[in-house]
Enzyme design. Structure first.
Site, PDB file in Angstrom:
ATOM      1  N   HIS A  19     -79.078 -44.914  61.318  1.00 27.24           N
ATOM      2  CA  HIS A  19     -78.853 -44.238  59.935  1.00 27.24           C
ATOM      3  C   HIS A  19     -79.491 -44.693  58.578  1.00 27.24           C
ATOM      4  O   HIS A  19     -79.915 -44.065  57.717  1.00 27.24           O
ATOM      5  CB  HIS A  19     -77.366 -44.533  59.605  1.00 27.24           C
ATOM      6  CG  HIS A  19     -76.497 -43.455  59.097  1.00 27.24           C
ATOM      7  ND1 HIS A  19     -76.839 -41.932  59.365  1.00 27.24           N
ATOM      8  CD2 HIS A  19     -75.384 -43.244  58.460  1.00 27.24           C
ATOM      9  CE1 HIS A  19     -76.035 -41.252  58.667  1.00 27.24           C
ATOM     10  NE2 HIS A  19     -75.104 -41.857  58.224  1.00 27.24           N
ATOM     11  N   ASP A  91     -82.067 -39.626  58.439  1.00 24.20           N
ATOM     12  CA  ASP A  91     -82.078 -39.633  59.855  1.00 24.20           C
ATOM     13  C   ASP A  91     -81.559 -38.162  60.401  1.00 24.20           C
ATOM     14  O   ASP A  91     -81.013 -37.488  59.613  1.00 24.20           O
ATOM     15  CB  ASP A  91     -81.143 -40.832  60.077  1.00 24.20           C
ATOM     16  CG  ASP A  91     -79.732 -40.626  59.718  1.00 24.20           C
ATOM     17  OD1 ASP A  91     -79.556 -40.376  58.632  1.00 24.20           O
ATOM     18  OD2 ASP A  91     -78.766 -40.527  60.406  1.00 24.20           O
TER      19      ASP A  91
END
Length: 191
Positions: A19, A91
């Site tokens: 992330h 991401d």
């Protein structure tokens, strides 16, 4: 002036998470182009510098992913940077690990950081550099997957992608997004 915002979660415990690949991208850019140390501002860590003749503000919101828009909107407002000159690195589950797509505008595709930016900017016409982290294959596993660290193999692919993104970012600032995408794709294929 451009605003380059990397999305991630603050703190050492999240540093290597999938992330946080947005943070990794802007850290790489700051290092490569000799930006001064980050300092606290706009509920984030920010640094100002110049890349290929363009004034650039790099921002890492420290609000946690789901509230990234607070920090991005505050910096954009302060510097009077329009959405067309904001690039957000984040991401992307729907891209294979180490692949990238660039897009201006569009939906958030379930990404809470983008949802937050959309609502705080009240505009979706900013650039997104979608950094592929792959998908765990099951929706139930997504939360643990994005908050997990890259495997050794995946880390190699991401490092190769980030090196290409960092090296070719001046093309984005010159508004040559197609050239940027093709150069990054070519370099990551050869690697």
């Amino acid at each position: 002036m451009w605003l380059l915002a990397g999305l991630g979660n603050p703190g050492d415990k999240y540093a290597g998470n999938r992330h946080n690949v947005g943070f990794m991208a802007v850290d790489g850019i700051a290092d490569e182009y000799g930006f001064p140390a980050f300092r606290s501002k706009f509920q984030g860590q920010m640094a100002e510098g110049v890349i290929a003749g363009h004034k650039v503000v790099i921002l890492k919101p420290q609000t946690y992913m789901n509230n990234s828009g607070q920090s991005v909107a505050a910096a954009a407002k302060f510097y009077k940077i329009p959405p067309a000159r904001i690039i957000v690195f984040h991401d992307e589950l729907d891209l294979p690990n180490g692949k990238m797509k660039v897009k201006k505008g569009g939906g958030a595709a379930g990404h809470n950081g983008l949802k937050s930016i959309d609502s705080h900017l009240n505009n979706k016409d900013y650039w997104r550099i979608r950094l592929g982290i792959g998908h765990p294959g099951d929706r139930e596993k997504v939360h643990g997957y994005v908050l997990g660290d890259f495997s050794k193999t995946d880390r190699a692919g991401i490092n190769e992608l980030l090196a290409a993104v960092v090296g070719f970012i001046p093309l984005m600032l010159d508004e040559k997004d197609s050239d940027f995408m093709s150069r990054v794709a070519l370099q990551t294929k050869e690697g």
